[in-house]
Design a protein around this motif. Structure first.
Motif, PDB file in Angstrom:
ATOM      1  N   THR A   6       0.801  -1.235   0.000  1.00 45.92           N
ATOM      2  CA  THR A   6       0.000   0.000   0.000  1.00 45.92           C
ATOM      3  C   THR A   6       0.833   1.284   0.000  1.00 45.92           C
ATOM      4  O   THR A   6       1.778   1.425   0.768  1.00 45.92           O
ATOM      5  CB  THR A   6      -0.934   0.015   1.220  1.00 45.92           C
ATOM      6  N   ARG A   8       0.279   4.111   1.161  1.00 43.40           N
ATOM      7  CA  ARG A   8       0.310   4.878   2.414  1.00 43.40           C
ATOM      8  C   ARG A   8       0.394   6.376   2.185  1.00 43.40           C
ATOM      9  O   ARG A   8       1.445   6.994   2.422  1.00 43.40           O
ATOM     10  CB  ARG A   8       1.514   4.511   3.273  1.00 43.40           C
ATOM     11  N   GLY A  51      -6.404  10.388  -3.250  1.00 44.55           N
ATOM     12  CA  GLY A  51      -7.264   9.390  -2.619  1.00 44.55           C
ATOM     13  C   GLY A  51      -7.000   9.274  -1.125  1.00 44.55           C
ATOM     14  O   GLY A  51      -7.034   8.202  -0.549  1.00 44.55           O
ATOM     15  N   TRP A  52      -6.766  10.414  -0.529  1.00 41.40           N
ATOM     16  CA  TRP A  52      -6.435  10.385   0.893  1.00 41.40           C
ATOM     17  C   TRP A  52      -7.681  10.445   1.782  1.00 41.40           C
ATOM     18  O   TRP A  52      -8.648  11.130   1.470  1.00 41.40           O
ATOM     19  CB  TRP A  52      -5.527  11.563   1.238  1.00 41.40           C
ATOM     20  N   ALA A  53      -7.646   9.711   2.849  1.00 41.20           N
ATOM     21  CA  ALA A  53      -8.654   9.840   3.896  1.00 41.20           C
ATOM     22  C   ALA A  53      -7.876   9.835   5.195  1.00 41.20           C
ATOM     23  O   ALA A  53      -6.898   9.096   5.326  1.00 41.20           O
ATOM     24  CB  ALA A  53      -9.634   8.679   3.852  1.00 41.20           C
ATOM     25  N   PRO A  54      -8.286  10.652   6.134  1.00 35.67           N
ATOM     26  CA  PRO A  54      -7.495  10.751   7.367  1.00 35.67           C
ATOM     27  C   PRO A  54      -7.429   9.429   8.118  1.00 35.67           C
ATOM     28  O   PRO A  54      -8.377   8.656   8.117  1.00 35.67           O
ATOM     29  CB  PRO A  54      -8.239  11.808   8.186  1.00 35.67           C
ATOM     30  N   ASN A  55      -6.325   9.190   8.723  1.00 35.69           N
ATOM     31  CA  ASN A  55      -6.142   8.018   9.557  1.00 35.69           C
ATOM     32  C   ASN A  55      -6.856   8.278  10.884  1.00 35.69           C
ATOM     33  O   ASN A  55      -6.428   9.068  11.702  1.00 35.69           O
ATOM     34  CB  ASN A  55      -4.649   7.824   9.775  1.00 35.69           C
ATOM     35  N   LEU A  56      -7.974   7.573  11.039  1.00 36.29           N
ATOM     36  CA  LEU A  56      -8.804   7.841  12.218  1.00 36.29           C
ATOM     37  C   LEU A  56      -8.127   7.453  13.514  1.00 36.29           C
ATOM     38  O   LEU A  56      -8.428   7.969  14.574  1.00 36.29           O
ATOM     39  CB  LEU A  56     -10.134   7.108  12.098  1.00 36.29           C
ATOM     40  N   THR A  57      -7.213   6.519  13.399  1.00 31.87           N
ATOM     41  CA  THR A  57      -6.477   6.091  14.576  1.00 31.87           C
ATOM     42  C   THR A  57      -5.624   7.257  15.081  1.00 31.87           C
ATOM     43  O   THR A  57      -5.647   7.585  16.263  1.00 31.87           O
ATOM     44  CB  THR A  57      -5.580   4.915  14.181  1.00 31.87           C
ATOM     45  N   ALA A  58      -4.920   7.863  14.164  1.00 37.13           N
ATOM     46  CA  ALA A  58      -4.079   9.002  14.538  1.00 37.13           C
ATOM     47  C   ALA A  58      -4.960  10.147  15.022  1.00 37.13           C
ATOM     48  O   ALA A  58      -4.667  10.804  16.014  1.00 37.13           O
ATOM     49  CB  ALA A  58      -3.254   9.445  13.344  1.00 37.13           C
ATOM     50  N   SER A  60      -7.859  10.029  16.460  1.00 37.23           N
ATOM     51  CA  SER A  60      -8.408   9.910  17.799  1.00 37.23           C
ATOM     52  C   SER A  60      -7.318   9.938  18.854  1.00 37.23           C
ATOM     53  O   SER A  60      -7.571  10.311  19.987  1.00 37.23           O
ATOM     54  CB  SER A  60      -9.309   8.687  17.941  1.00 37.23           C
ATOM     55  N   LEU A  61      -6.128   9.572  18.472  1.00 37.64           N
ATOM     56  CA  LEU A  61      -5.055   9.675  19.451  1.00 37.64           C
ATOM     57  C   LEU A  61      -4.838  11.136  19.842  1.00 37.64           C
ATOM     58  O   LEU A  61      -4.764  11.470  21.013  1.00 37.64           O
ATOM     59  CB  LEU A  61      -3.748   9.102  18.882  1.00 37.64           C
ATOM     60  N   GLN A  64      -8.329  12.910  21.106  1.00 36.47           N
ATOM     61  CA  GLN A  64      -8.936  12.305  22.301  1.00 36.47           C
ATOM     62  C   GLN A  64     -10.397  11.925  22.124  1.00 36.47           C
ATOM     63  O   GLN A  64     -11.157  11.885  23.076  1.00 36.47           O
ATOM     64  CB  GLN A  64      -8.826  13.239  23.514  1.00 36.47           C
ATOM     65  N   SER A 101     -21.745   9.459  11.431  1.00 40.29           N
ATOM     66  CA  SER A 101     -20.588   8.670  11.006  1.00 40.29           C
ATOM     67  C   SER A 101     -19.849   8.056  12.179  1.00 40.29           C
ATOM     68  O   SER A 101     -18.662   8.243  12.375  1.00 40.29           O
ATOM     69  CB  SER A 101     -19.640   9.462  10.118  1.00 40.29           C
ATOM     70  N   GLN A 127     -11.121   2.751  22.888  1.00 39.28           N
ATOM     71  CA  GLN A 127     -11.667   2.219  21.645  1.00 39.28           C
ATOM     72  C   GLN A 127     -13.078   2.716  21.391  1.00 39.28           C
ATOM     73  O   GLN A 127     -13.559   2.691  20.272  1.00 39.28           O
ATOM     74  CB  GLN A 127     -11.698   0.693  21.687  1.00 39.28           C
TER      75      GLN A 127
ATOM     76  N   THR B  57      -5.579   2.878  20.704  1.00 37.78           N
ATOM     77  CA  THR B  57      -5.490   3.829  19.610  1.00 37.78           C
ATOM     78  C   THR B  57      -4.030   4.179  19.360  1.00 37.78           C
ATOM     79  O   THR B  57      -3.553   4.124  18.232  1.00 37.78           O
ATOM     80  CB  THR B  57      -6.273   5.089  20.009  1.00 37.78           C
ATOM     81  N   LEU B  61      -1.599   3.094  16.193  1.00 40.77           N
ATOM     82  CA  LEU B  61      -0.942   4.128  15.397  1.00 40.77           C
ATOM     83  C   LEU B  61       0.525   3.775  15.177  1.00 40.77           C
ATOM     84  O   LEU B  61       1.029   3.816  14.068  1.00 40.77           O
ATOM     85  CB  LEU B  61      -1.045   5.487  16.084  1.00 40.77           C
ATOM     86  N   ARG B 107     -21.767  -2.703  10.534  1.00 39.66           N
ATOM     87  CA  ARG B 107     -22.563  -1.611  10.004  1.00 39.66           C
ATOM     88  C   ARG B 107     -23.600  -2.141   9.029  1.00 39.66           C
ATOM     89  O   ARG B 107     -23.306  -2.988   8.199  1.00 39.66           O
ATOM     90  CB  ARG B 107     -21.649  -0.624   9.261  1.00 39.66           C
ATOM     91  N   LYS B 124      -8.921   2.977   4.716  1.00 39.81           N
ATOM     92  CA  LYS B 124      -8.012   4.107   4.650  1.00 39.81           C
ATOM     93  C   LYS B 124      -7.869   4.781   6.010  1.00 39.81           C
ATOM     94  O   LYS B 124      -6.837   5.331   6.335  1.00 39.81           O
ATOM     95  CB  LYS B 124      -8.492   5.122   3.623  1.00 39.81           C
ATOM     96  N   GLY B 125      -8.933   4.732   6.769  1.00 40.05           N
ATOM     97  CA  GLY B 125      -8.893   5.328   8.098  1.00 40.05           C
ATOM     98  C   GLY B 125      -8.193   4.417   9.096  1.00 40.05           C
ATOM     99  O   GLY B 125      -8.130   4.716  10.269  1.00 40.05           O
TER     100      GLY B 125
END
Lengths: 349, 349
Positions: A6, A8, A51-58, A60-61, A64, A101, A127, B57, B61, B107, B124-125
DNA sequence: AATAGTGACTTTACCGGTTTAGCGGCGGCT
DNA sequence: AGCCGCCGCTAAACCGGTAAAGTCACTATT
């Protein structure tokens, strides 16, 4: 299939492509002020091209927060499969989550200790941002656990069971009373109830309400059996109730869910009793199933989907700190169909 | 309830308390070598005292992995509630996920486009490490989408539908053939089938297999109806099939799920036809429901729980790069019960 | 005695976002 | 002209972990 290593693409790539800093990209994607429209557009264009989508893990880190809520269900898989309640409930929850969402983290657990551990792990592990708790029992350990964690939660259950947690519930006591009153009004004097799992709080509530109603109406007694909600258990219970000799045999049976009512219907027919001639049957929850039998099943019906949606909305309230009030959802209403009638109509099918 | 301003204990606090660096704490909690037992114990003790659990999280990351798999289901909520298949499937999946302390992100989506978007956003997220795809159609857009993303996935569906994706499937064609052969062996010549949703790939496969079997066995024709899997649709289809005059009326009906078979049973009885005397009924999937009717329903039965477990295991294989082979799960087997018999036994119930 | 090796940790550089402080430039006001 | 304040944006710190490289004491080898 060979997995492509990927590419990335990260926020940095988007920033570079748009000729801005990553802070700017972040501002754009979170619809925050401080950017000119032109820049904003350039950023979105760059993101789309890559084709970017934000890394939700980052996300939420650092921010918060997570857009996930938890739901742990504690019932044997065997029962769950058939219980139409949960899927409908979940679909109601989903509807609301989706608009925001937000996702649903689902887990089936074997017992409450496991659930307590799970909720704690979910919460401490960041989580989930909150949880929906179902199937309360008397002295439910989750109440204390969730309070101790300070985790936002909504309890699906009567306030008498859910302590200080925000709760949403159905007024089972009133519904049971209505069911009994209806059958009594039809002329039934010997009414039985095939209840759900004994340890469950709402079973206890219904049981007490049933006793109460029977006494108030001066009925001939109050037969109640606890089961595990399964069709088999419902069949067994019905068989046992109906095998009493006519003067002692109940003329009407109320069930705690649809499956058991369907099973009961089949037992009656197997025993050569006509429904509703010899015995009236009243189901609970009122899924599609009630309209598929012959005769169709009268039921206490219930907008389970709406219930789930309400719970989800309430949970969002708790999460955002609005301290929503605990409240009941509309009480199940009687939907008479073909399985209930005055007693003694007795023609064989 | 006032939310306590959570103390936020992090790995640093644990490290400080145990008198080590946070790297050491990380090693301990990931059971990696390089620490003495004494230190390890001290670390665990410190963590326990502080009630610390790692922030998943943050972990995902930096470690680039998440212990979550996705499942999107694309069917109207109305159908889902009653379809015992999914809950059982999910519970099978869960069983395997739980052993690996992995969670399920669920979902419900309204259409495939939405699902494609969702899977992409999830992947991607970095919210999931892989996904389970169900309910394939011909030319399913998910195949290309998932390949493009390079996302690990397992497709639940026949390889003819799932392209290059790793797939796990039930051999519906063989099962349908067995069902028809069985009914033919009982002497039925006019067999109908009430199928599932037409766009679904497995419906197409079953339809073709049914035609094929009917032709091979030289049956009097091949009546098939497509529905939406709901009980109502099953009832309508049955009513229409059974309202033909006796020479044209089918003497046996195969259903694509349990609910429709139950509905069919009720329609037969409503029309004054005896089962299996006037018409034999054969259900599919074989949930508990089949044993709750009267007569009990013969069915093509199926270990749905095991199916889910197999799919989950296969997904783990894909995720860890083992490239597991696509494979079928055991073919549904015929479980004869009370709803099937030779034709023309015709006594009224 | 010098060298290599090993076990037990620590240090440090990320992971990919969010957020806050800061900064240059420009228009408005006095 | 000089100063202020705001706009639009950048730089850098930070979120809480993981992982790879580095340190150091101590043993084993030659």
């Amino acid at each position: 299939m060979t997995t492509v290593p990927t590419p990335r693409v990260t926020i940095k790539d988007v920033a570079a492509r748009a000729g801005v800093s990553k802070g700017a990209v972040s501002l754009a994607f979170n619809r925050k002020p401080g950017l000119s429209d032109a820049t904003r557009d350039r950023i979105f264009a760059a993101a789309r091209e890559l084709g970017w989508a934000p890394n939700l893990t980052a996300r939420s880190l650092s921010s918060q927060r997570v857009d996930v809520v938890g739901l742990a269900i504690c019932r044997p898989a065997k029962q769950l499969g058939l219980e139409p309640f949960y899927m409908e409930f979940i679909s109601g929850v989903e509807g609301v989550l989706t608009e925001r969402s937000c996702s649903l983290l689902l887990r089936l657990v074997r017992n409450l200790e496991e659930e307590v551990g799970l909720q704690e792990a979910w919460w401490k592990g960041k989580q989930i941002s909150g949880s929906i708790l179902v199937d309360f029992r008397a002295d439910d350990p989750r109440v204390a656990a969730v309070e101790r964690l300070g985790m936002p939660a909504v309890a699906v259950g009567h306030p008498s069971l859910t302590g200080s947690l925000t709760s949403v519930w159905t007024d089972d006591a009133t519904a049971v009373a209505e069911a009994v009153r209806y059958l009594a009004a039809l002329g039934h004097r010997r009414i039985a109830r095939v209840g759900g799992a004994a340890p469950l709080g709402h079973t206890t509530i219904r049981t007490a309400a049933f006793d109460e109603a029977a006494r108030t109406l001066g009925l001939a007694g109050s037969w109640q059996v606890a089961t595990d909600f399964s069709g088999d258990a419902g069949a067994r219970a019905t068989r046992s109730l109906l095998s009493a000799a006519p003067p002692d045999r109940p003329t009407a049976i109320v069930y705690d869910n649809d499956i058991m009512a369907v099973a009961g219907l089949s037992v009656a027919s197997e025993m050569g009793l006509s429904v509703p001639g010899d015995v009236s049957l009243l189901a609970w929850d009122d899924s599609q199933l009630c309209r598929l039998t012959h005769p169709t099943l009268s039921a206490m019906s219930h907008d389970v989907h709406g219930f789930g949606a309400d719970v989800a909305r309430t949970l969002f309230g708790v999460i955002t700190g609005e301290e929503p009030a605990s409240h009941p959802v509309p009480t199940p209403v009687l939907t008479p169909r073909g399985s209930t009638a005055p007693p003694g109509g007795g023609s064989r099918m």
